[in-house]
Design an enzyme around this catalytic site. Structure first.
Site, PDB file in Angstrom:
ATOM      1  N   GLY A  52      22.608 -10.772 -14.748  1.00  0.00           N
ATOM      2  CA  GLY A  52      22.461 -11.738 -13.655  1.00  0.00           C
ATOM      3  C   GLY A  52      23.620 -11.733 -12.664  1.00  0.00           C
ATOM      4  O   GLY A  52      23.561 -12.404 -11.640  1.00  0.00           O
ATOM      5  N   SER A  80      26.882 -15.558 -17.547  1.00  0.00           N
ATOM      6  CA  SER A  80      25.819 -14.982 -16.716  1.00  0.00           C
ATOM      7  C   SER A  80      24.637 -14.643 -17.606  1.00  0.00           C
ATOM      8  O   SER A  80      24.820 -14.280 -18.771  1.00  0.00           O
ATOM      9  CB  SER A  80      26.298 -13.704 -16.030  1.00  0.00           C
ATOM     10  N   ASP A  81      23.419 -14.793 -17.079  1.00  0.00           N
ATOM     11  CA  ASP A  81      22.299 -14.241 -17.826  1.00  0.00           C
ATOM     12  C   ASP A  81      22.484 -12.729 -17.832  1.00  0.00           C
ATOM     13  O   ASP A  81      23.170 -12.167 -16.975  1.00  0.00           O
ATOM     14  CB  ASP A  81      20.951 -14.647 -17.213  1.00  0.00           C
ATOM     15  N   TRP A  82      21.862 -12.087 -18.800  1.00  0.00           N
ATOM     16  CA  TRP A  82      22.094 -10.655 -19.036  1.00  0.00           C
ATOM     17  C   TRP A  82      21.629  -9.835 -17.826  1.00  0.00           C
ATOM     18  O   TRP A  82      20.437  -9.676 -17.592  1.00  0.00           O
ATOM     19  CB  TRP A  82      21.387 -10.226 -20.312  1.00  0.00           C
TER      20      TRP A  82
END
Ligand code: BGC
Length: 746
Positions: free
Chosen positions: A269, A265-267
């Site tokens: 996200g 996951s993006d930070w």
């Protein structure tokens, strides 16, 4: 009999040695065993808690291994232009290490502007070595989101507007990085085409556009580059956040493309446990950090894929089917990286990395305009008086811009690079010209520069003009920078114009000196209302540690520029599809904090829009000049027609008819003039960078198959090449077709 006895003995001996080996070395530790067998073995030894422990972060940039079994942690780092300095376990602030300075490589826009896959391979290998030396397992990059609007604050981290160009360039980067035992994490998958409302924009895109424009680079990263991980983006698609998105992650990435790596996951996200479980997320990072700014300490047990997941399993509400698949993927990633014994040790800040940075920078600088051959400046015919003007000539550009901000061992400014190159062959003076953004701090890394200047705009312009009148050449170095609302994560630009009233400075300088050279430092297109008054313009990107040296190499002709634009420079913002037909920045829903954004321009992104609408750009996609001249001959095909199973090869002779050695990027575009669906006027389907000595001619060839002729038919969910006549164009730029050949698909 003797043979039998011997065989029996051998069998027993082998059996013994295997079983002895088994006892000392469990299968998961045995690198001679197939990856899947090792994964199965490790999986069978894990408790539920240990499995869950593998699926989420334990700090800002690391995730747990399994201590009991000697399965190591995974350490990630940004990416994509250099290896990020160490931050505290739980904070974005610097950890205060003194051994984490790096080499900054040119921004990915510059890499794309080289149109040179060899440079992408060199880039990947070099940054991979830096990451490896710093003992990182995952490099958070490269980024391949398509350049849809010049306002997007993060375009500088991506590879331009064309799916074929970015797909071609991303593959060698990945292979280079991963050859070091470091995984790439290709980002941000998918449709993260702006920073404004990046967590709440719901991209509404038809399937044809998705498959033809926004997915090809990601697909190539998976199916050709073999990336071991991929990062979900912040935005939504079909009302689901991309980090846990059934369509993007399960249907397309994992099922259609057969991705066997890890979805990270993006930070910040990830937003939901059930969706994270079922919709394809494997490894959760940065929840509650909202990307860059906020922090929440020791929250890791509360991550969506942590205790909340265990509770759902224990209560029987969800099964362990998804769990084991996720764990398998993460184990595989660990085996491929952290737990791989046979891998190089890497190197940090080595000479070869500086050389690579300079080489890539030199290869990517684009000569946009060069009237009266103002460039290159010849230092050999008498001492020159050169005036350098502009904040970007002295400002450090590696600090700022968001997560790609770096702590460099050194960064050569344009002014220093020009001075060093000129030596005693020129007097190089400086005038500030304008004051832009004097800050230089990101998460505790400071540039250490004091750029304060209290003089008024008029005073600064007068000083520059007075000095310009006495100079042989004036080099204005301006553009954007890495501050918010420029080229920077988490915000978009306010407009296409140059900030800080630079237009006024440039116009005044153009009146004062006819030998004005504008060096635009940016990762985005900017408006140039003064374009006709300025004889020479260079697009210099963010060039990293060797910025000043690369610029000087080109300005003084040690390097003959050969970069070409990876995106269109429009004259006006309204000329861009996303702003003319599209819905940027979206419309807020009445009942929710979600911004629906219709990509109405569809497949007509970048030059496809300009071509179709007959709008003249300021500088076209693929444009870039040289200090020499190239003549194109006639494009010929090796056959008049082809079937869907055949290939066709085009050849065009290109001659260097000037007096300097140089390289030309020859571009192949395909058109399907008659088709049952709308097609772009032409689409890039091949390119080659060819090096030529003065007077030399080379034949450039391109071989294509039906893929280059196809469009994506949403209804049948298939790529379709419709029989009929096609055209192949050999071009020096998307607005500069040199020769066309017609052929038929039977
Ligand atoms: C960015 C990512 C980056 C991550 C970790 C996020 O804000 O969108 O690109 O890799 O932070 O720093």
């Amino acid at each position: 009999m003797r043979i039998l006895t011997f065989t029996l003995w051998l069998t027993i001996a082998m059996g013994l040695s295997v079983s002895a080996g088994d006892e000392t070395k469990p299968t998961y530790l045995d690198e001679s065993k197939p990856l899947d067998e090792r994964v199965d073995d490790a999986l069978s030894r894990l408790t539920l808690e240990e499995k869950i422990g593998l699926l989420h972060a334990q700090s800002k940039f690391s995730s747990r291994g399994v201590q009991r079994l000697g399965i190591p942690e995974l350490w990630a780092t940004d990416g994509p232009h250099g290896v990020r300095p160490e931050v505290l376990w739980d904070e974005w602030n610097q950890a205060g290490w003194t051994n984490d300075s790096c080499v900054a490589f040119p921004a990915l826009t510059c890499l794309a502007a080289t149109w040179n896959p060899e440079m992408a391979a060199l880039y990947g290998k070099s940054i991979g070595e830096e990451a490896r030396y710093r003992e990182k397992d995952i490099l958070l990059g490269p980024g391949v989101n398509i350049y849809r609007t010049p306002l997007n604050g993060r375009n500088f981290e991506y590879m331009g507007e064309d799916p074929y160009l970015s797909a071609t360039m991303v593959v060698p980067y990945i292979k280079g990085v991963q050859s070091n035992g470091v995984a790439t994490c290709v980002k941000h998958y998918a449709l993260n085409n702006q920073e404004l409302n990046r967590h709440t924009t719901n991209a509404i895109v038809d399937d044809r556009t998705l498959y033809e424009i926004y997915l090809p680079a990601f697909k190539a990263a998976v199916t050709e580059g073999g990336t071991w991980s991929i990062m979900g983006s912040y935005n939504l698609y079909k009302d689901q956040h991309a980090c846990h998105n059934q369509y993007l992650l399960n249907d397309i990435l994992k099922n259609e493309w057969g991705f066997d790596g890890v979805v990270v996951s993006d930070w910040g996200g990830a937003h939901d446990t059930r969706q994270s479980i079922t919709n394809g997320l494997d490894l959760e990072f940065g929840s509650w950090t909202n990307g860059l700014t906020e922090g929440r300490k020791n929250a890791y047990d509360s991550y969506y894929l942590a205790v909340p997941y265990i509770k759902l399993i224990e209560s029987g509400e969800v099964s362990t089917t998804e769990l084991d698949d996720k764990v398998r993927r993460v184990l595989k990633l660990i085996f491929r990286t952290a737990m791989k014994r046979d891998k190089p040790f890497g190197s940090l800040c080595s000479e070869s990395h500086y050389e690579a940075a300079r080489k890539i920078g030199n290869d990517g600088i684009v000569l946009l305009r060069n009237e009266n051959d103002v460039l290159p400046i010849n230092l050999d015919n008498g001492k020159k008086n050169i005036l350098v003007v502009g904040e970007n000539a002295i400002k450090m550009m590696t600090v700022g811009g968001g997560s790609s901000s770096l702590k460099v061992q050194h960064e050569i400014s344009p002014l220093d690079g020009i001075r060093a190159f000129a030596g005693n062959k020129a007097d190089v003076n400086f005038a500030r010209g304008y004051v832009g953004d004097i800050s230089g701090n990101f998460d505790g890394v400071t540039s250490g520069q004091n750029l304060a200047d209290d003089r008024s705009a008029d005073e600064l312009i007068s000083e520059a003009v007075e000095k310009a009148k006495k100079a042989d050449y004036v080099i204005f170095v301006g553009g954007l920078n890495k501050s918010a609302h420029q080229d920077c994560e988490d915000s978009d630009r306010a407009g296409l114009e140059l900030p800080y009233a630079q237009d006024a400075v440039i116009e005044a300088l153009a009146k004062a000196n006819k030998n004005l050279i504008v060096v635009n430092v940016s990762g985005n297109a900017v408006a140039m209302p003064w374009v006709k008054e300025v004889p020479a313009i260079l697009q210099a990107w963010y060039l990293g540690s060797e910025a000043g040296n690369s610029i000087a190499d080109v300005v003084f002709g040690a390097t003959n520029p050969s970069g070409k634009l990876p995106f269109t420079f429009p004259m006006r913002l309204q000329d861009v599809g996303a702003h003319s037909a599209g819905e940027y920045p979206g419309t807020k829903r009445n009942d929710a904090d979600i911004w629906d954004e219709h990509y109405n321009e569809g497949i007509l992104v970048g030059y496809r829009w300009f071509d179709k609408k007959g709008v003249k750009p300021l500088f076209a996609f693929g444009h870039g000049l040289s200090y020499t001249k190239f003549d194109y001959g006639k494009l010929t095909a090796d056959r008049k027609s082809m079937t869907a199973d055949e290939t066709i090869t085009f050849t065009i002779p290109v001659t260097n008819s000037g007096s300097k050695a140089g390289a030309e990027v020859v571009q192949l575009y395909i058109s399907d003039p008659k088709c049952s669906v709308m097609r772009p006027e032409k689409e890039l389907k091949g390119f080659a960078k060819v090096y030529l000595q003065p007077g030399e001619t080379k034949n450039v060839t391109f071989t294509i198959d039906k893929d280059a002729l196809s469009y994506f038919d949403a209804e049948s969910h298939k790529w379709v090449a419709e029989p009929g006549q096609f055209k192949a164009h050999a071009a020096a730029a998307s607005d500069n077709v040199k020769s066309t050949a017609t052929f038929e698909l039977k």
